[in-house]
Design a protein around this motif. Structure first.
Motif, PDB file in Angstrom:
ATOM      1  N   LEU A 100      -7.374  -8.635   5.259  1.00 55.42           N
ATOM      2  CA  LEU A 100      -8.583  -7.876   5.425  1.00 55.42           C
ATOM      3  C   LEU A 100      -8.505  -6.736   6.613  1.00 55.42           C
ATOM      4  CD1 LEU A 100     -11.069 -10.848   6.055  1.00 55.42           C
ATOM      5  CD2 LEU A 100     -11.190  -9.338   3.948  1.00 55.42           C
ATOM      6  N   GLY A 101      -7.485  -7.148   7.485  1.00 62.54           N
ATOM      7  CA  GLY A 101      -7.246  -6.056   8.432  1.00 62.54           C
ATOM      8  C   GLY A 101      -6.605  -4.719   7.735  1.00 62.54           C
ATOM      9  N   LEU A 102      -5.825  -5.151   6.716  1.00 65.98           N
ATOM     10  CA  LEU A 102      -5.185  -3.953   6.010  1.00 65.98           C
ATOM     11  C   LEU A 102      -6.312  -2.860   5.385  1.00 65.98           C
ATOM     12  CD1 LEU A 102      -2.156  -5.428   4.277  1.00 65.98           C
ATOM     13  CD2 LEU A 102      -2.055  -4.054   6.502  1.00 65.98           C
ATOM     14  N   LEU A 103      -7.382  -3.420   4.936  1.00 64.77           N
ATOM     15  CA  LEU A 103      -8.228  -2.660   4.312  1.00 64.77           C
ATOM     16  C   LEU A 103      -9.437  -2.216   5.333  1.00 64.77           C
ATOM     17  CD1 LEU A 103      -8.568  -3.864   0.806  1.00 64.77           C
ATOM     18  CD2 LEU A 103      -7.181  -2.212   1.601  1.00 64.77           C
ATOM     19  N   ARG A 104      -9.134  -2.737   6.358  1.00 61.32           N
ATOM     20  CA  ARG A 104     -10.522  -2.426   7.543  1.00 61.32           C
ATOM     21  C   ARG A 104     -11.854  -3.105   7.215  1.00 61.32           C
ATOM     22  NH1 ARG A 104     -10.017   2.644   9.692  1.00 61.32           N
ATOM     23  NH2 ARG A 104     -11.800   2.163  10.983  1.00 61.32           N
ATOM     24  N   ARG A 157     -14.135   4.933   3.115  1.00 66.39           N
ATOM     25  CA  ARG A 157     -14.797   4.353   1.743  1.00 66.39           C
ATOM     26  C   ARG A 157     -14.148   4.583   0.640  1.00 66.39           C
ATOM     27  NH1 ARG A 157     -20.978   5.382  -0.174  1.00 66.39           N
ATOM     28  NH2 ARG A 157     -21.187   3.683  -1.762  1.00 66.39           N
ATOM     29  N   GLN A 158     -13.749   5.910   0.480  1.00 65.00           N
ATOM     30  CA  GLN A 158     -12.939   6.559  -0.587  1.00 65.00           C
ATOM     31  C   GLN A 158     -11.539   5.817  -0.773  1.00 65.00           C
ATOM     32  OE1 GLN A 158     -13.668   8.459  -3.278  1.00 65.00           O
ATOM     33  NE2 GLN A 158     -15.962   8.267  -2.365  1.00 65.00           N
ATOM     34  N   PHE A 159     -10.846   5.532   0.359  1.00 63.07           N
ATOM     35  CA  PHE A 159      -9.734   4.855   0.181  1.00 63.07           C
ATOM     36  C   PHE A 159      -9.856   3.235  -0.523  1.00 63.07           C
ATOM     37  CE2 PHE A 159      -7.075   1.483   2.355  1.00 63.07           C
ATOM     38  CZ  PHE A 159      -5.607   2.112   1.788  1.00 63.07           C
ATOM     39  N   ARG A 160     -10.721   2.526  -0.053  1.00 69.21           N
ATOM     40  CA  ARG A 160     -11.107   1.287  -0.536  1.00 69.21           C
ATOM     41  C   ARG A 160     -11.305   1.585  -2.112  1.00 69.21           C
ATOM     42  NH1 ARG A 160     -15.146  -0.175   4.148  1.00 69.21           N
ATOM     43  NH2 ARG A 160     -13.790  -0.967   5.640  1.00 69.21           N
ATOM     44  N   ILE A 182      -1.482   8.538   4.361  1.00 70.49           N
ATOM     45  CA  ILE A 182      -2.798   8.208   4.893  1.00 70.49           C
ATOM     46  C   ILE A 182      -2.509   7.259   5.949  1.00 70.49           C
ATOM     47  CG2 ILE A 182      -5.028   7.197   4.575  1.00 70.49           C
ATOM     48  CD1 ILE A 182      -4.337   8.126   1.533  1.00 70.49           C
ATOM     49  N   ASP A 183      -3.041   7.256   7.188  1.00 69.07           N
ATOM     50  CA  ASP A 183      -3.214   6.539   8.426  1.00 69.07           C
ATOM     51  C   ASP A 183      -4.263   5.794   8.210  1.00 69.07           C
ATOM     52  OD1 ASP A 183      -3.036   5.277  10.669  1.00 69.07           O
ATOM     53  OD2 ASP A 183      -3.579   6.923  11.884  1.00 69.07           O
ATOM     54  N   ILE A 184      -4.331   4.400   7.625  1.00 68.89           N
ATOM     55  CA  ILE A 184      -5.294   3.669   7.286  1.00 68.89           C
ATOM     56  C   ILE A 184      -6.188   3.261   8.600  1.00 68.89           C
ATOM     57  CG2 ILE A 184      -6.065   1.446   6.229  1.00 68.89           C
ATOM     58  CD1 ILE A 184      -3.605   1.600   4.542  1.00 68.89           C
ATOM     59  N   LEU A 185      -5.708   3.137   9.752  1.00 66.87           N
ATOM     60  CA  LEU A 185      -6.297   2.689  10.837  1.00 66.87           C
ATOM     61  C   LEU A 185      -7.206   3.905  11.323  1.00 66.87           C
ATOM     62  CD1 LEU A 185      -4.047   0.357  12.705  1.00 66.87           C
ATOM     63  CD2 LEU A 185      -5.693  -0.382  10.820  1.00 66.87           C
ATOM     64  N   GLY A 186      -6.567   5.048  11.041  1.00 66.77           N
ATOM     65  CA  GLY A 186      -7.196   6.283  11.613  1.00 66.77           C
ATOM     66  C   GLY A 186      -8.501   6.768  10.737  1.00 66.77           C
ATOM     67  N   LEU A 187      -8.822   5.993   9.510  1.00 62.24           N
ATOM     68  CA  LEU A 187      -9.618   6.734   8.544  1.00 62.24           C
ATOM     69  C   LEU A 187     -11.057   6.170   9.276  1.00 62.24           C
ATOM     70  CD1 LEU A 187      -8.429   5.632   4.973  1.00 62.24           C
ATOM     71  CD2 LEU A 187      -8.450   7.916   6.133  1.00 62.24           C
ATOM     72  N   ASP A 188     -12.039   6.888   8.742  1.00 61.05           N
ATOM     73  CA  ASP A 188     -13.374   6.469   9.321  1.00 61.05           C
ATOM     74  C   ASP A 188     -14.677   7.002   7.998  1.00 61.05           C
ATOM     75  OD1 ASP A 188     -13.671   8.997   9.779  1.00 61.05           O
ATOM     76  OD2 ASP A 188     -13.782   8.851  12.077  1.00 61.05           O
ATOM     77  N   GLY A 189     -15.545   6.489   7.869  1.00 60.07           N
ATOM     78  CA  GLY A 189     -16.837   7.040   7.139  1.00 60.07           C
ATOM     79  C   GLY A 189     -16.331   7.212   5.933  1.00 60.07           C
TER      80      GLY A 189
END
Length: 371
Positions: A68-72, A105-108, A94-101
């Protein structure tokens, strides 16, 4: 052999960089008393293109929290830290932990997707499967209704379901195995490069489990994605994975190729998990369960966290929590263990294997004499 297996082995040989790189990854939960509990501690892990990695361990060791943590996707009181880098196929990092908004959502689902443990809880009970497919595609693409229908039908057939029968059903109208396969199909709608599966066969009967495993083999061979398979079932891990990581008390304590991990384990916990599995053939021996239970993450023991349950534990184990280091006398690369008694564990496993070979020979001799 699945397409991904060959690809993964080539990359681990130094011919490419990881698809997913995890460094010093931690997950903490805030408690009502204001304290924090570290559910995942300092994980370093790489996932290569086309590779299948099994994450095994008892319930409560942090496997699902890690996924769950990997996908925020952590609950509000959870917080992930460290560095998680996704190296997309087009060369983007892509820095996953730095993504927002919108970026998060697009990464997931597009780059990485997850098949959750309870398929029934993953669906909206008042929407038909067709609506789930359409909503997922429209949230990430501008696909037309016809394109969505064709893509959904293609994936449902790939997981051995009839689109004409399934698409207009509500989730509760499907069996547990069918719901799980629909969820796998949905997770692949946008062709993600990484698929995380959290106990996908839990609560399913053994025949349905067999079907899910065969489906995963076929889908991986067809689409070539990388996979993290979270499970406490070692037999499924052995069948689906190229590499296995053993997790205990929020930390990875051993990792290596499937054959090395099952035939040459180096950590007492990995060996204990293997010894607790009944054999398929021969007489049923007395199973050797691991004494005690996993420690509370809010009050971890000092030193090695497994030492209160370990038959190899010494005074040094109660003072030092060893790092994950390569096995120096291992023929194949990539086997790492966090234990100062790893050579003793390896020796015990070799003795057990020698005894098993001798027992098999005695059985064959007895059968030959009887005939």
């Amino acid at each position: 052999m699945p397409q991904g297996t060959t690809s993964a082995r080539a990359v681990r040989g130094g011919q490419g960089k990881p698809l997913l790189s995890v460094r010093d990854f931690n997950v903490e939960y805030r408690t009502g008393a204001g304290a924090t509990v570290r559910a995942v501690r300092g994980i370093d892990l790489d996932l290569y293109p086309g590779e299948s990695l099994a994450l095994v361990g008892e319930s409560g060791c942090g496997k699902t929290t890690f996924g769950l943590g990997l996908l925020r996707l952590l609950p509000r009181l959870g917080h992930a830290s460290g560095k998680v880098t996704f190296n997309r196929g087009d060369g983007a990092e892509i820095d996953i932990l730095g993504l927002d908004g919108r970026d998060l959502r697009q990464f997931r689902w597009r780059d990485a997707a997850m098949v959750f443990q309870g398929a029934m809880n993953a669906f909206n009970p008042v929407l038909k499967i067709r609506a789930h497919m359409h909503d997922t595609m429209r949230a990430h693409t501008k696909a037309t209704k016809r394109e969505i229908e064709e893509r959904a039908a293609e994936l449902l057939r790939l997981v051995r379901l009839e689109p004409e029968r399934v698409m207009d059903c509500y989730p509760h109208e499907l069996s547990g195995g069918m719901r799980q396969r629909v969820l796998i199909a949905m997770s692949l709608l946008l062709e993600p490069e990484v698929l995380i599966l959290d106990e996908p066969t839990t609560a399913l009967d053994i025949l349905t489990q067999r079907s899910i495993v065969e489906v995963l083999h076929e889908v991986r061979e067809r689409l070539g994605f990388s996979m993290i398979f979270i499970s406490h079932d070692l037999s499924l891990a052995a069948e689906l994975a190229d590499r296995v990581a053993t997790m205990y008390a929020g930390r990875i304590v051993e990792t290596g190729g499937v054959r090395d991990m099952f035939y040459q384990p180096r950590h007492p916990y990995t060996l204990g998990l293997i010894k607790a599995v009944p054999p398929i053939v021969g007489d049923l021996p007395d199973l050797q369960s691991i004494p005690g239970g996993p420690p509370s993450l809010a009050a971890l023991p000092t030193g090695c966290k497994f030492n209160p349950r370990c038959g190899y534990a010494t005074a040094e184990c109660k003072e030092t929590d060893p790092p994950l280091i390569p096995v120096t006398d291992q023929q194949g690369a990539g086997h790492e263990v966090a234990c100062i008694h790893s050579k003793d564990v390896h020796l015990e496993r070799r003795v057990q294997d020698d005894r098993r070979v001798q027992d098999d020979r005695h059985v064959q001799d007895d059968l030959g004499t009887a005939s």
